[in-house]
Design a protein around this motif. Structure first.
Motif, PDB file in Angstrom:
ATOM      1  N   LYS A   1       0.849  -1.189   0.000  1.00  8.00           N
ATOM      2  CA  LYS A   1       0.000   0.000   0.000  1.00  8.00           C
ATOM      3  C   LYS A   1       0.885   1.239   0.000  1.00  8.00           C
ATOM      4  O   LYS A   1       2.035   1.192   0.432  1.00  8.00           O
ATOM      5  CB  LYS A   1      -0.904   0.044   1.244  1.00  8.00           C
ATOM      6  N   GLU A   2       0.337   2.355  -0.498  1.00  2.82           N
ATOM      7  CA  GLU A   2       0.982   3.665  -0.380  1.00  2.82           C
ATOM      8  C   GLU A   2       2.384   3.696  -0.989  1.00  2.82           C
ATOM      9  O   GLU A   2       3.256   4.460  -0.558  1.00  2.82           O
ATOM     10  CB  GLU A   2       1.031   4.093   1.090  1.00  2.82           C
ATOM     11  N   GLY A   3       2.617   2.860  -1.991  1.00  2.00           N
ATOM     12  CA  GLY A   3       3.920   2.837  -2.633  1.00  2.00           C
ATOM     13  C   GLY A   3       4.947   1.964  -1.943  1.00  2.00           C
ATOM     14  O   GLY A   3       6.108   1.920  -2.362  1.00  2.00           O
ATOM     15  N   TYR A   4       4.519   1.264  -0.893  1.00  2.00           N
ATOM     16  CA  TYR A   4       5.414   0.349  -0.188  1.00  2.00           C
ATOM     17  C   TYR A   4       5.054  -1.088  -0.552  1.00  2.00           C
ATOM     18  O   TYR A   4       3.930  -1.384  -0.946  1.00  2.00           O
ATOM     19  CB  TYR A   4       5.304   0.536   1.323  1.00  2.00           C
ATOM     20  N   GLY A   5       6.024  -1.975  -0.420  1.00  2.00           N
ATOM     21  CA  GLY A   5       5.807  -3.385  -0.732  1.00  2.00           C
ATOM     22  C   GLY A   5       5.999  -4.262   0.481  1.00  2.00           C
ATOM     23  O   GLY A   5       5.074  -4.489   1.257  1.00  2.00           O
ATOM     24  N   PRO A   6       7.217  -4.769   0.675  1.00  2.00           N
ATOM     25  CA  PRO A   6       7.477  -5.665   1.799  1.00  2.00           C
ATOM     26  C   PRO A   6       7.538  -4.928   3.131  1.00  2.00           C
ATOM     27  O   PRO A   6       7.992  -3.795   3.212  1.00  2.00           O
ATOM     28  CB  PRO A   6       8.833  -6.272   1.452  1.00  2.00           C
ATOM     29  N   ARG A   7       7.066  -5.601   4.156  1.00  2.00           N
ATOM     30  CA  ARG A   7       7.128  -5.068   5.529  1.00  2.00           C
ATOM     31  C   ARG A   7       7.923  -6.038   6.396  1.00  2.00           C
ATOM     32  O   ARG A   7       7.692  -7.249   6.363  1.00  2.00           O
ATOM     33  CB  ARG A   7       5.728  -4.876   6.103  1.00  2.00           C
ATOM     34  N   LEU A   8       8.845  -5.500   7.186  1.00  2.00           N
ATOM     35  CA  LEU A   8       9.630  -6.286   8.124  1.00  2.00           C
ATOM     36  C   LEU A   8       9.286  -5.843   9.541  1.00  2.00           C
ATOM     37  O   LEU A   8       9.484  -4.685   9.896  1.00  2.00           O
ATOM     38  CB  LEU A   8      11.127  -6.099   7.867  1.00  2.00           C
ATOM     39  N   ASP A   9       8.749  -6.763  10.340  1.00  2.00           N
ATOM     40  CA  ASP A   9       8.341  -6.471  11.715  1.00  2.00           C
ATOM     41  C   ASP A   9       9.328  -7.165  12.656  1.00  2.00           C
ATOM     42  O   ASP A   9       9.312  -8.389  12.802  1.00  2.00           O
ATOM     43  CB  ASP A   9       6.917  -6.977  11.955  1.00  2.00           C
ATOM     44  N   VAL A  10      10.198  -6.368  13.294  1.00  2.00           N
ATOM     45  CA  VAL A  10      11.281  -6.908  14.115  1.00  2.00           C
ATOM     46  C   VAL A  10      10.952  -6.754  15.603  1.00  2.00           C
ATOM     47  O   VAL A  10      10.678  -5.645  16.069  1.00  2.00           O
ATOM     48  CB  VAL A  10      12.610  -6.196  13.810  1.00  2.00           C
ATOM     49  N   GLN A  11      10.986  -7.870  16.317  1.00  2.00           N
ATOM     50  CA  GLN A  11      10.836  -7.848  17.765  1.00  2.00           C
ATOM     51  C   GLN A  11      12.228  -7.726  18.385  1.00  2.00           C
ATOM     52  O   GLN A  11      13.135  -8.482  18.057  1.00  2.00           O
ATOM     53  CB  GLN A  11      10.146  -9.120  18.254  1.00  2.00           C
ATOM     54  N   ILE A  12      12.393  -6.758  19.307  1.00  5.50           N
ATOM     55  CA  ILE A  12      13.716  -6.437  19.850  1.00  5.50           C
ATOM     56  C   ILE A  12      13.763  -6.802  21.336  1.00  5.50           C
ATOM     57  O   ILE A  12      13.029  -6.222  22.146  1.00  5.50           O
ATOM     58  CB  ILE A  12      14.025  -4.939  19.673  1.00  5.50           C
TER      59      ILE A  12
END
Length: 264
Positions: free
Chosen positions: A182-193
């Motif tokens: 969406k909104e010109g973005y593709g892949p999403r990386l969700d990092v738990q720290i």
């Protein structure tokens, strides 16, 4: 075996000759009401990319967190980072071994690579601030990135961070990849720290470069590939901290449209 639109990172990622700081526009530093500051920079190389087709690439991700209000300089630690990469970035994992993050807990860099070397996809460095008594120590760490075991059918990236001074510390960050699209973005990386010393310490600088290439069914492939459809590659990130605050940091990298590769 997976093929999906995304790079990673993120997690991602240090030091390849193909990537230079001049290849990108530095992202602005943003500040929160708790005094935390945050920035992110991403560099996809090469800078010249086809407009309509992806070619092998590398991805460097640099994040910096600080505090303007804590006298010790230690920010409230980040507990999660959600990074949206440009829609022109893609990830390919077919034929690449995976690593179980349970194998990496409490391990040195050397042991981590012995256990999961075939799944290694990149490397980098990190720094953490660790209060000990009346002093605050800077802990330098070595970052190693691995292709993780998929979770719920989604690719994962493991970021193993190891340091020895003033005390031995091992952090294992796990990032799950999804398609935001969406909104010109593709892949999403969700990092738990994970927390350092129960939350008294904090990661302040983190950089990793993902540059894995291999041969799959007789064809050279790359963990990250990219195209330059709009002459810019953008990144959006949201960092959430232990105190409940969150900050959105942005970055934009220019790219140059290159001739389309010849079809074989």
């Amino acid at each position: 075996m997976l093929k999906c639109s995304l790079p990673a990172v993120a997690a991602a990622i240090a030091a390849t000759t193909a990537i230079t700081a001049s290849a990108a526009l530095a992202g602005p530093t943003v500040s929160g009401p708790d005094g935390n500051t945050q920035s992110i920079e991403t560099v996809i190389a090469p800078k010249k990319l086809p407009k309509n087709s992806s070619i092998p690439a590398s991805l460097k991700v640099v994040t910096k967190t600080a505090s303007t209000t804590n006298p010790t300089g230690v920010p409230s630690p980040a507990v999660e980072a959600v990074i949206d990469f440009d829609k022109g970035a893609k990830l390919f994992t077919k034929g690449l071994p995976t690593c179980d993050p349970a194998q990496l807990q409490s391990t040195s860099t050397e042991i981590a690579e012995e256990k999961c070397g075939k799944a290694k996809i990149g490397s980098g460095t990190a720094e953490a601030l660790l209060p000990t008594g009346s002093k605050v120590f800077t802990v330098s760490q070595t970052v190693t990135a691995f292709n993780g075991v998929p979770q719920g059918g989604k690719p994962t990236v493991i970021l193993h961070s190891y340091g020895t001074t003033p005390i031995q510390t091992t952090l294992v960050l796990i990032g799950t990849v999804t398609s935001f699209n969406k909104e010109g973005y593709g892949p999403r990386l969700d990092v738990q720290i994970p927390l350092i010393a129960g939350g008294t310490g904090a990661l302040t600088n983190f950089q990793v470069t993902i540059n894995k290439k291999w041969t799959y069914k007789g064809k050279k492939v790359s963990f990250v590939s990219a195209e330059c459809a709009t002459k810019t590659l953008k990144t959006r990130s949201v960092f959430t901290y232990l105190d409940g605050q969150s900050l959105e940091a942005l970055h934009t990298q220019p790219c140059t449209q290159a001739p389309e590769p010849k079809r074989k």
